[in-house]
Design an enzyme around this catalytic site. Structure first.
Site, mmCIF file in Angstrom:
data_model
loop_
_atom_site.group_PDB
_atom_site.id
_atom_site.type_symbol
_atom_site.label_atom_id
_atom_site.label_comp_id
_atom_site.label_asym_id
_atom_site.label_seq_id
_atom_site.Cartn_x
_atom_site.Cartn_y
_atom_site.Cartn_z
ATOM 1 N N LYS A 63 10.242 8.643 57.754
ATOM 2 C CA LYS A 63 11.340 9.508 57.311
ATOM 3 C C LYS A 63 11.231 9.825 55.814
ATOM 4 O O LYS A 63 12.150 9.599 55.030
ATOM 5 C CB LYS A 63 12.697 8.882 57.632
ATOM 6 C CG LYS A 63 12.961 8.716 59.129
ATOM 7 C CD LYS A 63 14.370 8.202 59.386
ATOM 8 C CE LYS A 63 14.650 8.082 60.871
ATOM 9 N NZ LYS A 63 13.954 6.933 61.492
ATOM 10 N N ARG A 177 19.725 5.756 75.993
ATOM 11 C CA ARG A 177 20.002 4.442 76.536
ATOM 12 C C ARG A 177 20.072 4.519 78.061
ATOM 13 O O ARG A 177 20.856 5.297 78.587
ATOM 14 C CB ARG A 177 21.347 3.895 76.017
ATOM 15 C CG ARG A 177 21.345 3.514 74.538
ATOM 16 C CD ARG A 177 20.536 2.259 74.313
ATOM 17 N NE ARG A 177 20.632 1.762 72.955
ATOM 18 C CZ ARG A 177 19.827 2.100 71.959
ATOM 19 N NH1 ARG A 177 18.868 2.999 72.171
ATOM 20 N NH2 ARG A 177 19.959 1.586 70.758
#
Length: 232
Positions: A63, A177
């Site tokens: 990042k 998830r």
């Protein structure tokens, strides 16, 4: 090498543990995320060797976000790893993105839009004037226009971004998830199956797979295979 939409997050400081996770899951997974936690501990040479030894590819999740020259040199510094994906923050702006692309070689510069740990309230606190959906779409368009060839976004923004970027741009979604997993620190999440249906190319999964290593590496392998089976 296995072709799989799953990118396994090696979110650990333990080098041996990370190596074991790759060994246990590489029949179901072909790309592994090495983030700051592991990269700062293990380093460039270890990461390069990991990919070579296991014949897998690396999603180098650093990042990067700095002035253009610094980012350009940072991208050049990790070129020996030849990662498949290397993340930068799209919010670094046009010149920073273009500088990263100049040094990328065959690596896909992967622009992070809005972190999946943030929601609309968080954006307002930071100083954004728009909601997560609008901000993510605008940042994706900016990044692709400057040469980025892949985008990291919440699965909730995938369909909106897919409408405004070329088909060959890879969309990578953390914040996924499986139904039987806890949300953890994710605020904008959905299931891996739903993310792919919305238009994502890859889903980043960590604890819903790696937590099974506490039981055994075989249990972890079985878990990875089960999730993959539901995606293909």
């Amino acid at each position: 090498m296995t072709s799989s939409p799953i990118i396994l997050a090696l979110d650990t400081k333990d080098i041996s543990e990370a190596d074991n996770w790759v060994s246990a899951t590489k029949t179901s997974i072909s790309i592994y995320k090495v983030g700051l936690e592991l990269f700062l501990r293990a380093g460039l040479e270890w990461t390069k060797e990991l990919a070579k030894r296991h014949q897998v590819e690396i999603f180098l999740d650093l990042k990067l976000h700095d002035i253009p020259n610094t980012v350009e040199q940072a991208v050049a510094s990790v070129s020996p790893i030849a990662p498949k994906f290397l993340t930068i923050h799209a919010s670094g702006g046009k010149e920073m993105i273009k500088s990263a692309v100049r040094s990328a070689g065959k690596t896909s510069i992967t622009a992070v839009t809005i972190l999946t740990s943030l929601n609309d309230v968080d954006l307002i606190e930071i100083g954004f004037e728009r909601n997560t959906q609008t901000a993510a779409v605008n940042l994706a368009k900016l990044a692709v226009g400057c040469g980025a060839t892949s985008i990291v976004c919440s699965p909730l923004e995938v369909s909106g971004i897919r409408k405004v970027v070329p088909e060959n741009i890879s969309l990578i979604t953390p914040g996924v998830r499986p139904i039987d997993s806890e949300m953890g620190d994710q605020k904008r999440a959905t299931t891996p199956e739903e993310a792919l249906k919305l238009g994502a190319n890859f889903v980043v999964i960590g604890r819903p797979i790696t937590s099974f290593a506490k039981e055994s590496l075989q249990a972890m392998e079985t878990r990875a295979a089960m999730i993959l089976k539901n995606l293909v």
